[in-house]
Scaffold this motif. Structure first.
Motif, PDB file in Angstrom:
ATOM      1  N   PRO A   1       0.822  -1.210   0.000  1.00 19.63           N
ATOM      2  CA  PRO A   1       0.000   0.000   0.000  1.00 19.63           C
ATOM      3  C   PRO A   1       0.859   1.265   0.000  1.00 19.63           C
ATOM      4  O   PRO A   1       0.364   2.362  -0.257  1.00 19.63           O
ATOM      5  N   ALA A   2       2.154   1.109   0.312  1.00 19.89           N
ATOM      6  CA  ALA A   2       3.072   2.244   0.314  1.00 19.89           C
ATOM      7  C   ALA A   2       3.494   2.580  -1.116  1.00 19.89           C
ATOM      8  O   ALA A   2       3.464   1.737  -2.008  1.00 19.89           O
ATOM      9  N   MET A   3       3.897   3.826  -1.327  1.00 23.44           N
ATOM     10  CA  MET A   3       4.444   4.237  -2.621  1.00 23.44           C
ATOM     11  C   MET A   3       5.681   3.410  -2.932  1.00 23.44           C
ATOM     12  O   MET A   3       6.460   3.090  -2.025  1.00 23.44           O
ATOM     13  N   ILE A   4       5.872   3.082  -4.197  1.00 26.08           N
ATOM     14  CA  ILE A   4       7.048   2.331  -4.617  1.00 26.08           C
ATOM     15  C   ILE A   4       7.915   3.203  -5.515  1.00 26.08           C
ATOM     16  O   ILE A   4       7.437   3.783  -6.490  1.00 26.08           O
ATOM     17  N   GLY A   5       9.194   3.267  -5.168  1.00 24.22           N
ATOM     18  CA  GLY A   5      10.154   3.995  -5.992  1.00 24.22           C
ATOM     19  C   GLY A   5      11.262   3.075  -6.460  1.00 24.22           C
ATOM     20  O   GLY A   5      11.509   2.022  -5.856  1.00 24.22           O
ATOM     21  N   THR A   6      11.919   3.442  -7.544  1.00 25.93           N
ATOM     22  CA  THR A   6      13.059   2.680  -8.057  1.00 25.93           C
ATOM     23  C   THR A   6      14.090   3.639  -8.629  1.00 25.93           C
ATOM     24  O   THR A   6      13.807   4.819  -8.866  1.00 25.93           O
ATOM     25  N   VAL A   7      15.277   3.093  -8.867  1.00 28.47           N
ATOM     26  CA  VAL A   7      16.317   3.804  -9.622  1.00 28.47           C
ATOM     27  C   VAL A   7      16.596   2.941 -10.847  1.00 28.47           C
ATOM     28  O   VAL A   7      17.388   1.989 -10.775  1.00 28.47           O
ATOM     29  N   PRO A   8      15.936   3.203 -11.973  1.00 29.38           N
ATOM     30  CA  PRO A   8      16.094   2.343 -13.149  1.00 29.38           C
ATOM     31  C   PRO A   8      17.547   2.121 -13.558  1.00 29.38           C
ATOM     32  O   PRO A   8      17.887   1.062 -14.082  1.00 29.38           O
ATOM     33  N   MET A   9      18.412   3.096 -13.298  1.00 27.08           N
ATOM     34  CA  MET A   9      19.824   2.958 -13.643  1.00 27.08           C
ATOM     35  C   MET A   9      20.444   1.744 -12.968  1.00 27.08           C
ATOM     36  O   MET A   9      21.302   1.067 -13.533  1.00 27.08           O
ATOM     37  N   TYR A  10      20.017   1.454 -11.723  1.00 26.79           N
ATOM     38  CA  TYR A  10      20.569   0.302 -10.998  1.00 26.79           C
ATOM     39  C   TYR A  10      20.232  -1.005 -11.710  1.00 26.79           C
ATOM     40  O   TYR A  10      20.979  -1.973 -11.655  1.00 26.79           O
ATOM     41  N   ASP A  11      19.068  -1.021 -12.332  1.00 29.40           N
ATOM     42  CA  ASP A  11      18.540  -2.255 -12.921  1.00 29.40           C
ATOM     43  C   ASP A  11      18.981  -2.439 -14.369  1.00 29.40           C
ATOM     44  O   ASP A  11      18.758  -3.490 -14.962  1.00 29.40           O
ATOM     45  N   ALA A  12      19.614  -1.406 -14.936  1.00 29.68           N
ATOM     46  CA  ALA A  12      19.871  -1.405 -16.376  1.00 29.68           C
ATOM     47  C   ALA A  12      20.736  -2.575 -16.837  1.00 29.68           C
ATOM     48  O   ALA A  12      20.406  -3.260 -17.808  1.00 29.68           O
ATOM     49  N   ILE A  13      21.828  -2.826 -16.124  1.00 27.50           N
ATOM     50  CA  ILE A  13      22.760  -3.860 -16.577  1.00 27.50           C
ATOM     51  C   ILE A  13      22.115  -5.244 -16.498  1.00 27.50           C
ATOM     52  O   ILE A  13      22.184  -6.035 -17.446  1.00 27.50           O
ATOM     53  N   GLY A  14      21.434  -5.529 -15.381  1.00 26.08           N
ATOM     54  CA  GLY A  14      20.775  -6.821 -15.240  1.00 26.08           C
ATOM     55  C   GLY A  14      19.599  -6.984 -16.175  1.00 26.08           C
ATOM     56  O   GLY A  14      19.412  -8.044 -16.785  1.00 26.08           O
ATOM     57  N   TYR A  15      18.802  -5.940 -16.320  1.00 24.31           N
ATOM     58  CA  TYR A  15      17.610  -6.002 -17.167  1.00 24.31           C
ATOM     59  C   TYR A  15      17.993  -6.166 -18.635  1.00 24.31           C
ATOM     60  O   TYR A  15      17.402  -6.967 -19.368  1.00 24.31           O
ATOM     61  N   LEU A  16      18.992  -5.416 -19.056  1.00 21.76           N
ATOM     62  CA  LEU A  16      19.392  -5.426 -20.463  1.00 21.76           C
ATOM     63  C   LEU A  16      20.385  -6.542 -20.779  1.00 21.76           C
ATOM     64  O   LEU A  16      20.591  -6.878 -21.952  1.00 21.76           O
ATOM     65  N   GLU A  17      21.012  -7.090 -19.730  1.00 16.54           N
ATOM     66  CA  GLU A  17      22.057  -8.109 -19.896  1.00 16.54           C
ATOM     67  C   GLU A  17      23.168  -7.591 -20.814  1.00 16.54           C
ATOM     68  O   GLU A  17      23.653  -8.278 -21.713  1.00 16.54           O
ATOM     69  N   LYS A  18      23.543  -6.341 -20.559  1.00 13.87           N
ATOM     70  CA  LYS A  18      24.646  -5.712 -21.286  1.00 13.87           C
ATOM     71  C   LYS A  18      25.580  -5.067 -20.276  1.00 13.87           C
ATOM     72  O   LYS A  18      25.136  -4.602 -19.230  1.00 13.87           O
ATOM     73  N   ASP A  19      26.876  -5.031 -20.602  1.00 15.04           N
ATOM     74  CA  ASP A  19      27.791  -4.290 -19.750  1.00 15.04           C
ATOM     75  C   ASP A  19      27.613  -2.797 -20.014  1.00 15.04           C
ATOM     76  O   ASP A  19      27.043  -2.384 -21.035  1.00 15.04           O
ATOM     77  N   LEU A  20      28.129  -1.995 -19.093  1.00 17.20           N
ATOM     78  CA  LEU A  20      27.858  -0.560 -19.103  1.00 17.20           C
ATOM     79  C   LEU A  20      28.212   0.096 -20.438  1.00 17.20           C
ATOM     80  O   LEU A  20      27.424   0.872 -20.987  1.00 17.20           O
ATOM     81  N   LEU A  21      29.356  -0.226 -20.961  1.00 19.67           N
ATOM     82  CA  LEU A  21      29.818   0.420 -22.191  1.00 19.67           C
ATOM     83  C   LEU A  21      28.958   0.065 -23.403  1.00 19.67           C
ATOM     84  O   LEU A  21      28.894   0.821 -24.373  1.00 19.67           O
ATOM     85  N   ASP A  22      28.272  -1.068 -23.341  1.00 17.97           N
ATOM     86  CA  ASP A  22      27.465  -1.529 -24.474  1.00 17.97           C
ATOM     87  C   ASP A  22      26.037  -0.986 -24.460  1.00 17.97           C
ATOM     88  O   ASP A  22      25.280  -1.186 -25.405  1.00 17.97           O
ATOM     89  N   ILE A  23      25.660  -0.305 -23.382  1.00 30.30           N
ATOM     90  CA  ILE A  23      24.301   0.218 -23.265  1.00 30.30           C
ATOM     91  C   ILE A  23      24.166   1.503 -24.083  1.00 30.30           C
ATOM     92  O   ILE A  23      25.018   2.396 -24.032  1.00 30.30           O
ATOM     93  N   LYS A  24      23.081   1.595 -24.847  1.00 29.61           N
ATOM     94  CA  LYS A  24      22.800   2.777 -25.667  1.00 29.61           C
ATOM     95  C   LYS A  24      21.786   3.675 -24.955  1.00 29.61           C
ATOM     96  O   LYS A  24      21.092   3.239 -24.030  1.00 29.61           O
ATOM     97  N   ALA A  25      21.700   4.904 -25.410  1.00 27.22           N
ATOM     98  CA  ALA A  25      20.774   5.858 -24.800  1.00 27.22           C
ATOM     99  C   ALA A  25      19.347   5.320 -24.799  1.00 27.22           C
ATOM    100  O   ALA A  25      18.622   5.429 -23.798  1.00 27.22           O
ATOM    101  N   GLU A  26      18.946   4.725 -25.905  1.00 26.10           N
ATOM    102  CA  GLU A  26      17.592   4.185 -26.001  1.00 26.10           C
ATOM    103  C   GLU A  26      17.351   3.067 -24.988  1.00 26.10           C
ATOM    104  O   GLU A  26      16.250   2.906 -24.478  1.00 26.10           O
ATOM    105  N   ASP A  27      18.414   2.309 -24.688  1.00 23.07           N
ATOM    106  CA  ASP A  27      18.296   1.228 -23.716  1.00 23.07           C
ATOM    107  C   ASP A  27      17.914   1.768 -22.337  1.00 23.07           C
ATOM    108  O   ASP A  27      17.077   1.190 -21.637  1.00 23.07           O
ATOM    109  N   PHE A  28      18.546   2.854 -21.947  1.00 23.29           N
ATOM    110  CA  PHE A  28      18.240   3.442 -20.646  1.00 23.29           C
ATOM    111  C   PHE A  28      16.764   3.829 -20.556  1.00 23.29           C
ATOM    112  O   PHE A  28      16.099   3.602 -19.541  1.00 23.29           O
ATOM    113  N   LEU A  29      16.239   4.425 -21.614  1.00 23.02           N
ATOM    114  CA  LEU A  29      14.829   4.817 -21.628  1.00 23.02           C
ATOM    115  C   LEU A  29      13.915   3.601 -21.587  1.00 23.02           C
ATOM    116  O   LEU A  29      12.838   3.638 -20.969  1.00 23.02           O
TER     117      LEU A  29
END
Length: 438
Positions: free
Chosen positions: A118-146
């Protein structure tokens, strides 16, 4: 539904069901609240897909709210334990939960969290980017972050921390001014690394308009993250922190133009004498947007006790304009918090928030304190335990060294000031050497 966000509704004069609930909780007239939401001085983070939400408002004139950080990490993978932390945090009054998971089945955990909380839920999508995309940092594109932001928004997250203020201008000043602790924000450091390795602008800054379109679609509040927050006292209120805050003020106005609700995140580590001024600067530069602070921690030498250093700073901050406190646990700087750490952190933050509400004259803030005073005047221990933030702990302490008389505690015994005064006012004798029945 002829509006997309709470802010859009407020601008059109529409009172949403979430506004009705918040106005009732805050003892506030709906028309007073709607004006604050329209102006951006209050946010009601309420994703259209978070069906279990019990909405809360954050901002000026409202009770100070508390957020709890938790989540799965590579060094501690226990989904059941994290859900236990969620329950405990909510039981002790936390209004928001931030899922900072960065390892494993993050989407499954977040889905379950949104379904049950019932509480508000917040996230930091940047934290999840590498695991979600299964890419290392250098391989992530701007569109991937969005795309990661879009996935979180679609799931039902109510607010997201986006470090959009760390752009090339901010980094230039950061490098020129030098710091003792450099960048201590996890999301900020990852973006800094990505920008330095690729030579590109921060994608959240460069494609900010596209980001806002995603957030508006699901009515996700943007919490503009403080990538340049100070990680030690010596770095507070420096060029990096202040220059980023200026950028966040500009980004706030752009979000409001799109009817996206905004919070601003703030320090960090900061000496007590700087806190009030920092709160006023934020409100001025960011046009009165609600301020969300981590601490601030008022000294750097208390690992194991940082829930206390944070509560001191949080109370000062909230008395001077901060609206939302992120808890800090005794495990800060040391390890992932366990259940007891979470409890200690939540209670410390709630004490800070409540103390500030009293100082700020928030309607009804003193009511519970007055009830406690009445119970103490009557020496009604059971009532005191009911009113206390942690009644179970209070009762355990009281009963650990039982008093001779139930009308006192083991600190003063028969010399209890309340007991003595009550007896005299009732026309009774005070006999300290006699075995009294009462």
């Amino acid at each position: 539904m002829n509006y997309k966000t709470q802010m859009k509704a407020a601008k059109k004069g529409i009172v949403t069901k979430e506004m009705k609930i918040v106005a009732c909780k805050e003892n506030m007239l709906e028309q007073e609240l709607i004006k604050l939401v329209a102006e951006g001085k209050v946010v009601i983070p309420a994703n259209i897909n978070h069906k279990s939400l019990n909405p809360e408002g954050i901002g000026d004139g409202l009770r100070t709210k508390v957020n709890v950080n938790l989540g799965i990490s590579g060094d501690s993978i226990d989904y059941c334990r994290e859900m236990q932390k969620v329950k405990l945090a909510i039981d002790f009054g936390a209004e928001a939960i931030m899922d900072l998971s960065n390892y494993g089945k993050t989407q499954e955990f977040r889905t379950k969290l949104i379904e049950k909380s019932p509480a508000m839920i917040g996230t930091v999508p940047m934290y999840d980017a590498i695991g979600y995309l299964e890419k290392d940092l250098l391989d992530i594109k701007a569109e991937d972050f969005l795309n990661v932001v879009r996935a979180h928004a679609k799931q039902g997250v109510d607010f997201v921390t986006i470090h959009a203020g760390i752009n090339k201008r901010t980094i230039s000043l950061f490098k020129e001014d030098k710091r003792r602790m450099n960048i201590v924000s996890r999301g900020g450091s990852l973006l800094f690394a990505w920008m330095e390795m690729t030579g590109n602008e921060n994608p959240f800054y460069e494609y900010y308009d596209e980001l806002l379109e995603i957030l508006r679609e699901y009515d996700v509040t943007i919490s503009l993250g403080d990538a340049m927050r100070p990680g030690c006292l010596d770095d507070s209120t420096d060029a990096g922190q202040v220059s980023e805050l200026i950028e966040l003020g500009l980004l706030t106005k752009r979000a409001w133009e799109k009817d996206v609700q905004v919070m601003i995140e703030g320090p960090g580590h900061m000496a007590m004498n700087e806190i009030a001024a920092n709160m006023q600067i934020e409100k001025r530069l960011c046009h009165g947007a609600p301020f969300y602070v981590l601490g601030p921690l008022v000294t750097d030498i208390a690992p194991g006790y940082d829930h206390i250093t944070s509560a001191i700073g949080g109370a000062i901050a909230a008395t001077n304009g901060a609206n939302f406190l992120c808890y800090v646990t005794p495990a800060e700087h040391l390890r992932l918090p366990d259940l007891n750490d979470v409890k200690e952190g939540v209670i410390a933050a709630k004490i800070a928030a409540h103390s500030a509400d009293i100082a700020n004259g928030i309607k009804g803030a003193r009511d519970r304190d007055n009830k406690m005073a009445d119970a103490r005047q009557k020496l009604d221990w059971e009532e005191m335990f009911k009113i206390a933030i942690d009644g179970e702990k209070a009762k355990e302490y009281f009963e650990s060294v039982p008093p001779e008389s139930k009308h006192s505690c083991s600190m003063c015994g028969k010399m209890c000031a309340v007991r003595t005064t009550n007896r005299i006012l009732n026309g009774e004798k005070v006999e300290l050497l006699q075995n009294e029945v009462k």
